[in-house]
Design a protein around this motif. Structure first.
Motif, PDB file in Angstrom:
ATOM      1  N   SER A   5      53.213  60.568 -11.594  1.00  0.00           N
ATOM      2  CA  SER A   5      54.016  60.183 -13.347  1.00  0.00           C
ATOM      3  C   SER A   5      54.054  60.614 -14.532  1.00  0.00           C
ATOM      4  O   SER A   5      52.107  61.733 -14.128  1.00  0.00           O
ATOM      5  N   LEU A   6      54.571  60.332 -15.315  1.00  0.00           N
ATOM      6  CA  LEU A   6      53.768  61.054 -16.709  1.00  0.00           C
ATOM      7  C   LEU A   6      52.303  60.892 -17.096  1.00  0.00           C
ATOM      8  O   LEU A   6      51.658  61.814 -17.656  1.00  0.00           O
ATOM      9  N   PHE A   7      51.374  59.258 -17.061  1.00  0.00           N
ATOM     10  CA  PHE A   7      50.063  59.167 -16.907  1.00  0.00           C
ATOM     11  C   PHE A   7      49.406  60.634 -16.807  1.00  0.00           C
ATOM     12  O   PHE A   7      48.494  61.265 -16.666  1.00  0.00           O
ATOM     13  N   GLU A   8      49.806  60.855 -15.015  1.00  0.00           N
ATOM     14  CA  GLU A   8      48.403  61.654 -14.764  1.00  0.00           C
ATOM     15  C   GLU A   8      49.148  63.404 -15.053  1.00  0.00           C
ATOM     16  O   GLU A   8      48.301  63.806 -15.061  1.00  0.00           O
ATOM     17  N   GLN A  44      48.358  56.118  -7.563  1.00  0.00           N
ATOM     18  CA  GLN A  44      47.706  57.469  -8.481  1.00  0.00           C
ATOM     19  C   GLN A  44      45.636  58.105  -7.407  1.00  0.00           C
ATOM     20  O   GLN A  44      45.389  57.109  -6.974  1.00  0.00           O
ATOM     21  N   ARG A  55      47.956  49.076  -3.130  1.00  0.00           N
ATOM     22  CA  ARG A  55      48.945  50.446  -3.441  1.00  0.00           C
ATOM     23  C   ARG A  55      48.637  51.806  -4.738  1.00  0.00           C
ATOM     24  O   ARG A  55      48.620  50.902  -5.800  1.00  0.00           O
ATOM     25  N   VAL A 104      54.619  51.278 -16.994  1.00  0.00           N
ATOM     26  CA  VAL A 104      54.554  51.086 -15.701  1.00  0.00           C
ATOM     27  C   VAL A 104      55.695  52.085 -15.474  1.00  0.00           C
ATOM     28  O   VAL A 104      55.360  52.802 -14.210  1.00  0.00           O
ATOM     29  N   GLU A 105      56.413  52.049 -15.924  1.00  0.00           N
ATOM     30  CA  GLU A 105      57.608  53.301 -16.148  1.00  0.00           C
ATOM     31  C   GLU A 105      56.864  55.056 -16.254  1.00  0.00           C
ATOM     32  O   GLU A 105      57.207  55.979 -15.329  1.00  0.00           O
ATOM     33  N   ASP A 106      55.924  54.711 -16.512  1.00  0.00           N
ATOM     34  CA  ASP A 106      55.765  56.258 -17.092  1.00  0.00           C
ATOM     35  C   ASP A 106      54.162  56.275 -16.455  1.00  0.00           C
ATOM     36  O   ASP A 106      53.068  57.478 -16.538  1.00  0.00           O
ATOM     37  N   GLY A 107      53.182  55.615 -15.661  1.00  0.00           N
ATOM     38  CA  GLY A 107      51.919  55.105 -14.982  1.00  0.00           C
ATOM     39  C   GLY A 107      50.804  55.085 -16.229  1.00  0.00           C
ATOM     40  O   GLY A 107      50.125  55.119 -15.274  1.00  0.00           O
ATOM     41  N   ARG A 134      62.614  57.598  -8.493  1.00  0.00           N
ATOM     42  CA  ARG A 134      61.271  56.133  -8.857  1.00  0.00           C
ATOM     43  C   ARG A 134      60.364  55.757  -7.675  1.00  0.00           C
ATOM     44  O   ARG A 134      61.354  55.431  -6.224  1.00  0.00           O
ATOM     45  N   GLU A 135      59.595  55.178  -7.786  1.00  0.00           N
ATOM     46  CA  GLU A 135      58.830  54.200  -6.192  1.00  0.00           C
ATOM     47  C   GLU A 135      58.284  53.478  -7.189  1.00  0.00           C
ATOM     48  O   GLU A 135      56.956  53.105  -8.326  1.00  0.00           O
ATOM     49  N   GLY A 136      58.595  52.337  -6.364  1.00  0.00           N
ATOM     50  CA  GLY A 136      57.988  51.018  -7.545  1.00  0.00           C
ATOM     51  C   GLY A 136      59.182  50.706  -8.712  1.00  0.00           C
ATOM     52  O   GLY A 136      59.930  51.423  -8.818  1.00  0.00           O
ATOM     53  N   ARG A 137      58.191  50.502  -9.413  1.00  0.00           N
ATOM     54  CA  ARG A 137      58.738  50.190 -10.630  1.00  0.00           C
ATOM     55  C   ARG A 137      58.706  52.034 -11.885  1.00  0.00           C
ATOM     56  O   ARG A 137      58.406  51.609 -12.842  1.00  0.00           O
ATOM     57  N   SER A 138      57.640  52.631 -10.768  1.00  0.00           N
ATOM     58  CA  SER A 138      57.542  53.659 -12.118  1.00  0.00           C
ATOM     59  C   SER A 138      57.973  55.009 -11.437  1.00  0.00           C
ATOM     60  O   SER A 138      58.611  55.351 -10.276  1.00  0.00           O
ATOM     61  N   LYS A 139      58.492  56.482 -12.111  1.00  0.00           N
ATOM     62  CA  LYS A 139      58.742  57.253 -11.733  1.00  0.00           C
ATOM     63  C   LYS A 139      58.018  58.419 -12.066  1.00  0.00           C
ATOM     64  O   LYS A 139      57.185  58.702 -12.770  1.00  0.00           O
TER      65      LYS A 139
END
Lengths: 131, 106
Positions: free
Chosen positions: B29-32, A101, A98, A71-74, B67-72
């Protein structure tokens, strides 16, 4: 050999059952109490005989740090296919979901990522028609 | 945190592409960011490598995280780039047709 199950680890199985059925619109296939937890699977209304999604209790101590890091890294725990990411995004936002992305055009696919309120990010993906 | 000068920070094609994508949409996010780099730029570096590029950009003040919610999530900050224009001002009557396309170093 066939893939009949996929899983998502959830904080609270009953809360997850509500989110995955009432909000996302999946249908309950199995809901069998097994002691402290239950064996709960849901299927898509579009493919009720298709792959079942197991709503697994996130009880093992290793799952917490693992999901926290995702979750931290999305990073989504899993991904679902939709015909129209824009329309799904609109429908789910109206239900209070919510998105971390919003719908993003990545060339061959459009994706979006939302919070399932049970400890995971989930991706939805639309494959664009080839021009 | 160590300081990184902006010239070093933007002297890398991947880091410039990251800034392009964060200008396109703030708060990723890093993922995006990794998804956009692969799908739109053909940059298929590991998440760890992209994370290190983000650290360099953050140390140069060109992005900030929250941080937004638990995401960076990551935001572009353009202010440090003003120093370039102040150091080498561009007069208004100059020919500005020179290409700034990224083919120079590809």
């Amino acid at each position: 050999m066939r893939i009949n199950l996929s899983g998502v680890a959830v904080d609270d199985q009953q809360k997850a059952l509500r989110f995955y059925t009432e909000t996302l619109g999946f249908r309950v296939k199995h809901n069998i109490p097994l002691g402290e937890h239950s064996w709960i699977t849901v299927v898509s209304e579009e493919a009720p005989e298709g792959t079942e999604l197991v709503l697994e209790p996130a009880a093992h101590p290793a799952i917490g740090p693992y999901r926290k890091a995702l979750v931290e890294d999305g990073i989504p725990f899993t991904s679902f296919a939709v015909d129209d990411v824009g329309a799904e995004h609109e429908r789910l936002v109206a239900k209070g979901v919510r998105f971390v992305q919003p719908p993003t055009d990545l060339g061959t696919v459009i994706t979006a990522v939302f919070d399932d309120t049970c400890g995971n990010l989930i991706q939805i993906m639309e494959e664009k028609a080839q021009a | 945190m160590r300081h990184v000068d902006i010239y070093h920070a933007i002297a890398d094609r991947t880091r410039r592409a990251i800034l392009d994508e964060l200008v396109d949409r703030s708060g990723q996010s890093l993922f995006e960011i990794c998804g956009r780099l692969i799908m739109k730029h053909g940059i298929n570096s590991s998440r760890q490598a992209i994370s290190q590029h983000l650290d360099v950009l953050e140390a140069a003040g060109l992005i900030r995280t929250r941080r937004e919610g638990r995401s960076k999530l990551h935001w572009f900050v353009g202010a440090p780039l003003k120093a370039i224009g102040q150091r080498w001002p561009v007069s208004t009557d100059e020919d500005t047709s020179h290409s700034t396309e990224e083919d120079i170093e590809k």
